[in-house]
Design an enzyme around this catalytic site. Structure first.
Site, PDB file in Angstrom:
ATOM      1  N   LYS A  27       0.840  -1.206   0.000  1.00 42.36           N
ATOM      2  CA  LYS A  27       0.000   0.000   0.000  1.00 42.36           C
ATOM      3  C   LYS A  27       0.873   1.253   0.000  1.00 42.36           C
ATOM      4  O   LYS A  27       0.664   2.176  -0.785  1.00 42.36           O
ATOM      5  CB  LYS A  27      -0.882  -0.039   1.255  1.00 42.36           C
ATOM      6  CG  LYS A  27      -2.186   0.663   1.097  1.00 42.36           C
ATOM      7  CD  LYS A  27      -3.050   0.456   2.346  1.00 42.36           C
ATOM      8  CE  LYS A  27      -3.688  -0.916   2.412  1.00 42.36           C
ATOM      9  NZ  LYS A  27      -4.076  -1.335   3.756  1.00 42.36           N
ATOM     10  N   ARG A  97      -3.221   2.670   8.643  1.00 42.14           N
ATOM     11  CA  ARG A  97      -3.432   1.320   8.077  1.00 42.14           C
ATOM     12  C   ARG A  97      -2.130   0.543   8.020  1.00 42.14           C
ATOM     13  O   ARG A  97      -1.078   1.109   7.774  1.00 42.14           O
ATOM     14  CB  ARG A  97      -3.932   1.398   6.631  1.00 42.14           C
ATOM     15  CG  ARG A  97      -5.185   2.179   6.440  1.00 42.14           C
ATOM     16  CD  ARG A  97      -5.397   2.430   4.951  1.00 42.14           C
ATOM     17  NE  ARG A  97      -6.285   3.556   4.757  1.00 42.14           N
ATOM     18  CZ  ARG A  97      -7.425   3.505   4.067  1.00 42.14           C
ATOM     19  NH1 ARG A  97      -7.789   2.391   3.493  1.00 42.14           N
ATOM     20  NH2 ARG A  97      -8.169   4.560   3.942  1.00 42.14           N
ATOM     21  N   GLY A 106      -6.478  -9.958   7.042  1.00 38.86           N
ATOM     22  CA  GLY A 106      -6.936 -10.186   8.410  1.00 38.86           C
ATOM     23  C   GLY A 106      -5.888  -9.937   9.468  1.00 38.86           C
ATOM     24  O   GLY A 106      -6.135 -10.142  10.646  1.00 38.86           O
ATOM     25  N   MET A 108      -4.495  -7.029  10.283  1.00 38.24           N
ATOM     26  CA  MET A 108      -4.708  -5.770  10.991  1.00 38.24           C
ATOM     27  C   MET A 108      -5.682  -4.936  10.181  1.00 38.24           C
ATOM     28  O   MET A 108      -5.571  -4.854   8.973  1.00 38.24           O
ATOM     29  CB  MET A 108      -3.336  -5.080  11.072  1.00 38.24           C
ATOM     30  CG  MET A 108      -3.373  -3.652  11.488  1.00 38.24           C
ATOM     31  SD  MET A 108      -3.343  -3.522  13.279  1.00 38.24           S
ATOM     32  CE  MET A 108      -3.813  -1.809  13.442  1.00 38.24           C
ATOM     33  N   ARG A 341      -4.704  -0.090  -6.552  1.00 40.90           N
ATOM     34  CA  ARG A 341      -4.181  -1.462  -6.478  1.00 40.90           C
ATOM     35  C   ARG A 341      -4.604  -2.180  -7.743  1.00 40.90           C
ATOM     36  O   ARG A 341      -5.458  -1.705  -8.497  1.00 40.90           O
ATOM     37  CB  ARG A 341      -4.710  -2.178  -5.242  1.00 40.90           C
ATOM     38  CG  ARG A 341      -6.208  -2.213  -5.201  1.00 40.90           C
ATOM     39  CD  ARG A 341      -6.731  -2.822  -3.909  1.00 40.90           C
ATOM     40  NE  ARG A 341      -8.161  -2.592  -3.828  1.00 40.90           N
ATOM     41  CZ  ARG A 341      -8.861  -2.639  -2.725  1.00 40.90           C
ATOM     42  NH1 ARG A 341      -8.277  -2.896  -1.583  1.00 40.90           N
ATOM     43  NH2 ARG A 341     -10.160  -2.437  -2.728  1.00 40.90           N
ATOM     44  N   HIS A 460     -12.240 -41.034  -5.105  1.00 39.55           N
ATOM     45  CA  HIS A 460     -12.586 -41.497  -6.454  1.00 39.55           C
ATOM     46  C   HIS A 460     -13.386 -40.437  -7.196  1.00 39.55           C
ATOM     47  O   HIS A 460     -13.066 -40.059  -8.320  1.00 39.55           O
ATOM     48  CB  HIS A 460     -13.383 -42.807  -6.330  1.00 39.55           C
ATOM     49  CG  HIS A 460     -13.883 -43.339  -7.633  1.00 39.55           C
ATOM     50  ND1 HIS A 460     -15.156 -43.105  -8.087  1.00 39.55           N
ATOM     51  CD2 HIS A 460     -13.247 -44.057  -8.593  1.00 39.55           C
ATOM     52  CE1 HIS A 460     -15.302 -43.683  -9.270  1.00 39.55           C
ATOM     53  NE2 HIS A 460     -14.149 -44.269  -9.599  1.00 39.55           N
ATOM     54  N   ARG A 566      -3.987 -44.267 -15.285  1.00 46.48           N
ATOM     55  CA  ARG A 566      -4.369 -45.208 -14.224  1.00 46.48           C
ATOM     56  C   ARG A 566      -5.106 -46.354 -14.900  1.00 46.48           C
ATOM     57  O   ARG A 566      -6.290 -46.224 -15.230  1.00 46.48           O
ATOM     58  CB  ARG A 566      -5.287 -44.521 -13.212  1.00 46.48           C
ATOM     59  CG  ARG A 566      -4.609 -43.462 -12.342  1.00 46.48           C
ATOM     60  CD  ARG A 566      -5.656 -42.811 -11.446  1.00 46.48           C
ATOM     61  NE  ARG A 566      -5.096 -42.052 -10.352  1.00 46.48           N
ATOM     62  CZ  ARG A 566      -5.067 -40.706 -10.300  1.00 46.48           C
ATOM     63  NH1 ARG A 566      -5.534 -40.001 -11.318  1.00 46.48           N
ATOM     64  NH2 ARG A 566      -4.576 -40.085  -9.246  1.00 46.48           N
ATOM     65  N   SER A 768       8.223 -40.718 -10.404  1.00 43.16           N
ATOM     66  CA  SER A 768       7.061 -39.838 -10.488  1.00 43.16           C
ATOM     67  C   SER A 768       6.445 -39.775  -9.094  1.00 43.16           C
ATOM     68  O   SER A 768       6.087 -40.803  -8.517  1.00 43.16           O
ATOM     69  CB  SER A 768       6.056 -40.370 -11.504  1.00 43.16           C
ATOM     70  OG  SER A 768       4.942 -39.514 -11.550  1.00 43.16           O
ATOM     71  N   THR A 771       1.899 -37.762  -5.055  1.00 43.06           N
ATOM     72  CA  THR A 771       1.775 -36.970  -3.830  1.00 43.06           C
ATOM     73  C   THR A 771       0.438 -37.161  -3.127  1.00 43.06           C
ATOM     74  O   THR A 771       0.273 -36.702  -2.006  1.00 43.06           O
ATOM     75  CB  THR A 771       2.006 -35.483  -4.131  1.00 43.06           C
ATOM     76  OG1 THR A 771       1.337 -35.158  -5.346  1.00 43.06           O
ATOM     77  CG2 THR A 771       3.485 -35.183  -4.259  1.00 43.06           C
ATOM     78  N   ASP A 773      -0.798 -40.234  -2.325  1.00 43.88           N
ATOM     79  CA  ASP A 773      -0.447 -41.225  -1.312  1.00 43.88           C
ATOM     80  C   ASP A 773       0.668 -40.717  -0.405  1.00 43.88           C
ATOM     81  O   ASP A 773       0.666 -40.976   0.794  1.00 43.88           O
ATOM     82  CB  ASP A 773      -0.029 -42.538  -1.982  1.00 43.88           C
ATOM     83  CG  ASP A 773      -1.238 -43.414  -2.274  1.00 43.88           C
ATOM     84  OD1 ASP A 773      -2.007 -43.670  -1.331  1.00 43.88           O
ATOM     85  OD2 ASP A 773      -1.420 -43.809  -3.442  1.00 43.88           O
ATOM     86  N   CYS A 835       2.730 -36.780 -10.413  1.00 44.26           N
ATOM     87  CA  CYS A 835       1.440 -37.086 -11.037  1.00 44.26           C
ATOM     88  C   CYS A 835       0.307 -37.086 -10.020  1.00 44.26           C
ATOM     89  O   CYS A 835      -0.817 -37.406 -10.343  1.00 44.26           O
ATOM     90  CB  CYS A 835       1.499 -38.399 -11.795  1.00 44.26           C
ATOM     91  SG  CYS A 835       1.842 -39.808 -10.740  1.00 44.26           S
ATOM     92  N   TYR A 855       8.842 -32.447 -15.065  1.00 42.63           N
ATOM     93  CA  TYR A 855       7.476 -32.195 -15.523  1.00 42.63           C
ATOM     94  C   TYR A 855       6.470 -32.328 -14.383  1.00 42.63           C
ATOM     95  O   TYR A 855       6.774 -32.916 -13.342  1.00 42.63           O
ATOM     96  CB  TYR A 855       7.091 -33.158 -16.659  1.00 42.63           C
ATOM     97  CG  TYR A 855       6.948 -34.597 -16.232  1.00 42.63           C
ATOM     98  CD1 TYR A 855       5.745 -35.082 -15.727  1.00 42.63           C
ATOM     99  CD2 TYR A 855       8.019 -35.482 -16.324  1.00 42.63           C
ATOM    100  CE1 TYR A 855       5.619 -36.396 -15.317  1.00 42.63           C
ATOM    101  CE2 TYR A 855       7.894 -36.801 -15.918  1.00 42.63           C
ATOM    102  CZ  TYR A 855       6.700 -37.255 -15.413  1.00 42.63           C
ATOM    103  OH  TYR A 855       6.572 -38.558 -15.001  1.00 42.63           O
TER     104      TYR A 855
HETATM  105  C1  PEP Z   1      -0.819 -40.591  -6.021  1.00 44.55           C
HETATM  106  O1  PEP Z   1      -0.858 -41.346  -5.061  1.00 44.55           O
HETATM  107  O2  PEP Z   1      -0.461 -39.419  -5.958  1.00 44.55           O
HETATM  108  C2  PEP Z   1      -1.222 -41.093  -7.350  1.00 44.55           C
HETATM  109  C3  PEP Z   1      -1.069 -40.360  -8.419  1.00 44.55           C
HETATM  110  O3  PEP Z   1      -1.832 -42.293  -7.381  1.00 44.55           O
HETATM  111  P1  PEP Z   1      -3.367 -42.532  -6.979  1.00 44.55           P
HETATM  112  O4  PEP Z   1      -3.988 -41.199  -6.735  1.00 44.55           O
HETATM  113  O5  PEP Z   1      -3.985 -43.239  -8.120  1.00 44.55           O
HETATM  114  O6  PEP Z   1      -3.214 -43.354  -5.757  1.00 44.55           O
HETATM  115 MG    MG Z   2      -1.076 -43.462  -5.409  1.00 47.14          MG
END
Ligand code: PEP
Ligand code: MG
Length: 878
Positions: A27, A97, A106, A108, A341, A460, A566, A768, A771, A773, A835, A855
């Site tokens: 600001k 301010r 939030g 201040m 802004r 799912h 998958r 790969s 993330t 799991d 992935c 990637y």
């Molecule tokens: C994961 O676990 O991030 C993953 C891509 O596999 P899935 O979501 O199918 O378990």
């Molecule tokens: Mg998985």
């Protein structure tokens, strides 16, 4: 000379300082910039973030250090405004301010009208001749000062106001008379004293220094510290404090106040967009007390001011190189710009403005990519949205997880089969389920949107819906679903099949009734802009896709291959599910192999289609991952049908369901554990992949198969699978007399795999990160059950966001960094991607860029978003 802590809004003070934002906050930097380029900003000054840092270290000594500088700056403002602070004749008032370099919502609030006490109130009454206005200022000031500086809850003041309105029979605040407001001010002073144990400070200097100190203190409060930790805001000194003289748009018919955007924030048209109120104060415009007039009207009424506004907004755009959101006040014919802004705008507007500004020569394409379109803007451009989000607010029934963005409207249906029947009749439906399973995909596909009572961001329903770009709200625990009785209870209401319902997958709202949608147009600007984006990113962006439709969509959105196929999703269709179930129910190796023979052609056909569409780009195919019981029917009726189809007793099906049931399926018999216990499944899948690849290669195309092994926790698991995979590949090569290049890699989704990545890399051509799991196992939060508490965790700020949605960079991210380092220490050229669902989330994508992934892979609809996030991360690098 002593350190300079106080900077006037004056050109000479800040000229040549490159990092104004770090020093003066966002600001303050904009106010300084506006002054520097000669815009009429009400005089004031900014106390720097360095002063805040000193205060954090030394408390009162820090305040003492700034005091003489503040007094000097106030004197300077007094000269400019020809008023004096605390003067009983012609008093100067200030607003105070906070403003850090990165906005921290939030942390201040603002204190307005600072400097009021009995004598200055009297003086203002004389000069304005409007006691009602003055007491309104006064009671607002006591409220804000009490709340923000002394922690006296705003609700206490509000309660007194409500009571007074009742007594006076006033419907609105504006119906209160001057006398009533004077009485209210007295009450407020009493509330203040009762809760602080001291009288309200009458000395304006005391008010000012206390307000400044409160802003400084707020930097170190628990909430602010937590906010910075969760958002990984580091390296900031503190917050700046902006002290600005008040100007009044309510001085008479020649005064006004307004808000405007330099361009239309809804559609991007290059035309001033805003409104103003004559003889009013800033908050009146926002509060909707009177209906404001469109900004063009000002052209007739105050042509000179309007001309100035046009010239100055143009100057602001040229300077800040983006659409600006401006607050202005006209005090007796004199124009002031109070604040500027970056203007919040819709996705289509952002895109149009970016392209227009490049064409107008205001910005380069590189600047447009870096600053003018946000990933969230693209999100809006790819999904339908509600025509008017404000309109449906009273009808919001419940809040779930915003699992897949967009909006959906349809009639409630509880069963997937029912959904298909309704859809055949041409009805729009929303599928309302406890949770979804592969059995439901037919119904999910025809539904406009899906809402589940259980399951998280990677359930799912969520994963499948995102893949299709379909709206989904998951884990909405407030829905009490009685599917058998075809009704759902929520908020004490009951809805039955056929009732209309709306979903906002971007916010997680479940809404009663049927609300109009709008489909955003994807203009030529989109393609043009994405072309620029591709020039500046380093990260490649692939898509998670299984079906040809998804792969085609991914390609349309510019995906550079498939990062996760998958394979289990390919069994969603009835005809494919049957032989697969037969395989699960087989009682001998021979029977299992026979059943697998029947599955093989389906898989091969699917892989061929993917390889054709993605020719010249890698396609990562993951071996079977979910626990097998997920594929068996749970309900007796379905079990009987399956038994009949396979010509076996229903007891056999039930026995298998029983045998396969697990207490913790996510930690059970799944991932590479399946392929290691039943290598024949791996053999079938690998055979299908390579027969398909060779077929497509013989058509003159260039398939690039990558075989990915899920849920590896120890190198031995990968070693064993790699053996089976290579043996099968060699067999296929030999049979066909043809070879093809390929890669075999490992998912990193078990924490142990991240820790032992150095060993695993010996047998892997790529990693790969799964993330979903990895997050589940690092936090110990079940992906499928976290919906029962995660929303509350976020609501109570134990976590700022769901880690299944936004990657937990501090914890899970650290495991990723460890795996990258250790993996590449073994194999410097190791290809590494992600992935999990985080691959399409902008903050997580930026992290992936920083830690050096090759990637990211995400659902097709998020490909453009990931690309923009990747380009912006690259452009942020020094
Ligand atoms: C994961 O676990 O991030 C993953 C891509 O596999 P899935 O979501 O199918 O378990
Ligand atoms: Mg998985």
């Amino acid at each position: 000379m002593d350190t300079q802590y106080v900077y006037r809004f004056s050109p000479a003070q800040t000229d040549g300082n490159k990092d104004l934002k770090a020093l003066l906050g966002g600001k303050g930097a904009n106010l300084a910039e506006m002054s520097r380029i000669g815009l009429p900003v009400p005089p004031g000054f900014t106390i720097s973030t360095e002063a805040c840092a000193r205060y954090q270290n030394s408390g009162t000594e820090g305040m003492a250090a700034i005091e003489p500088q503040v007094r000097e700056a106030v004197a300077f403002v007094e000269q400019q405004r020809k008023q004096r602070f605390g003067d009983p004749q012609n008093p100067l008032l200030f607003s105070v301010r906070s403003g850090a370099a990165i906005s921290m919502p939030g942390m201040m609030d603002t204190v307005l009208n600072l400097g009021l006490n009995e004598p200055t109130v009297a003086a203002l009454q004389r000069s304005t001749g409007n006691p009602r206005f003055v007491y309104d200022l006064y009671r607002r000031f006591i409220d804000m000062f009490g709340d923000v500086v002394m922690g006296v809850k705003h609700e206490l003041f509000e309660a007194a106001l409500v009571q007074l309105k009742l007594e006076e029979g006033a419907a609105q605040d504006t119906d209160l008379s001057a006398d009533a407001l004077q009485h209210l001010s007295t009450q407020y002073l009493e509330i203040y004293q009762a809760h602080t144990g001291e009288p309200f400070p009458a000395d304006p200097w005391d008010q000012l220094f206390r307000a400044i100190e409160a802003v400084f203190r707020s930097w170190g409060n628990e909430r602010a510290i937590k906010y910075r930790r969760i958002n990984q805001i580091t390296g900031l000194l503190g917050t700046a404090v902006n002290v600005q003289s008040m100007v009044y748009g309510n001085r008479g018919p020649n005064s006004a106040t307004g808000v405007l955007f330099t361009r239309n924030p809804a559609n991007g048209e290059n035309k001033l967009f805003g409104e103003y109120l004559v003889n009013a104060q800033g908050e009146d415009v926002v509060a909707g007390i009177r209906t404001p007039s469109p900004i063009e009207d000002l052209r007739q009424i105050q042509p000179e001011c309007y001309g100035q506004i046009e010239a100055q907004t143009d100057q602001l755009e040229r300077h800040f190189k983006c659409i600006q959101d401006i607050e202005f006040t006209i005090e007796e014919g004199e124009l002031f710009i109070l604040q500027t802004r970056t203007g919040k705008r819709t996705g289509p507007a952002a895109m149009r403005i970016a392209c227009a500004m490049v064409d107008e020569g205001l910005v380069s394409p590189k600047e447009a990519v870096a600053h003018l379109v946000e990933p969230e803007h693209l999100n809006q451009m790819l999904h339908p949205t509600f025509a008017d989000e404000a309109a449906y607010q009273p009808q919001v029934l419940a809040l779930g997880l915003p699992a897949s963005p967009g909006a959906a409207v349809g009639r409630i249906v509880f069963e997937a089969d029912e959904a298909e029947l309704w859809a055949e009749r041409g009805e729009a439906v929303v599928l309302v389920r406890q949770e979804t399973s592969p059995d439901d995909v037919g119904g999910m596909h025809v539904a406009q949107g899906i809402v589940t009572a259980r399951g998280g961001m990677t359930s799912h329903a969520a994963v499948v819906a995102r893949g299709w770009g379909k709206c989904c709200v998951a884990g909405c625990g407030a829905l009490k679903i009685h599917a058998d009785a075809k009704r759902v209870e929520v908020k004490g209401r009951t809805f039955t099949e056929g009732d209309w319902i709306s979903l906002n997958g971007t916010t997680g709202e479940v809404i009663e009734g049927r609300h109009p949608l709008k489909i955003p147009e994807i203009s030529g600007d989109f393609a043009r802009f994405m072309g620029w984006v591709d020039q500046y990113r380093r990260l490649k962006v692939r898509a998670n896709a299984e079906t040809p439709t998804e792969a085609q969509k991914a390609l349309e959105f510019g995906a550079q291959g498939i990062g996760l196929c998958r394979t289990e999703h390919m069994f969603f269709q009835e005809e494919r599910l049957l032989p697969f179930r037969e395989m699960i129910l087989a009682e001998s190796l021979e029977d299992r192999k026979m059943a697998l023979e029947k599955v093989l052609p389906y898989q091969r056909e699917d892989f061929e289609a993917l390889f054709r569409i993605m020719t010249g780009q890698p396609v990562t195919i993951r071996l079977l991952d979910p626990p097998l019981h997920e594929f068996l029917p749970k309900v007796l009726e379905d079990q009987e049908r399956l038994a009949q189809d396979l010509g076996i007793p229903v007891e056999r099906v039930q026995a298998e369901v029983e045998a396969l049931s697990e207490n913790n399926p996510m930690l059970g018999f799944r991932g590479c554990r399946l392929g290691n216990i039943y290598p024949e499944i791996t053999q079938m899948q690998v055979r299908a992949i390579f027969e398909a690849a060779l077929q497509v290669q013989s058509e003159g195309l260039r398939p690039e198969p990558e075989v990915m092994v899920p849920l590896v926790g120890d190198r031995s698991e990968l070693d064993a699978q790699r053996g089976v995979i290579q043996e099968t590949i060699e067999a296929v090569f030999k049979e066909r007399g043809q070879r093809i290049d390929y890669r075999i890699g490992s998912m990193i989704e078990v924490p142990r795999a991240a820790i032992l990545a150095g060993e695993i890399a010996e047998q892997a051509d790529f990693f790969s990160f799964g993330t979903n799991d990895l997050t589940q196992m690092t936090f110990g939060f079940s992906r499928d059950d976290a919906g029962t508490f995660l929303p509350q965790y976020v609501e109570r700020k134990l976590l700022l966001s769901s880690p299944f949605d936004v990657l937990d960079q501090r914890g899970v991210g650290q495991l990723m960094q460890m795996a990258i380092e250790r993996g590449r220490a073994t194999k410097p050229q190791l290809q590494i991607g992600i992935c999990g669902e985080h691959g399409g989330e902008p903050n997580s994508v930026a992290f992936c860029h920083r830690v050096g992934l090759d990637y990211v892979s995400c659902s097709p609809y998020r490909v453009p978003i990931a690309k923009l996030a990747a380009a912006q991360a690259a452009l942020k690098e020094p």
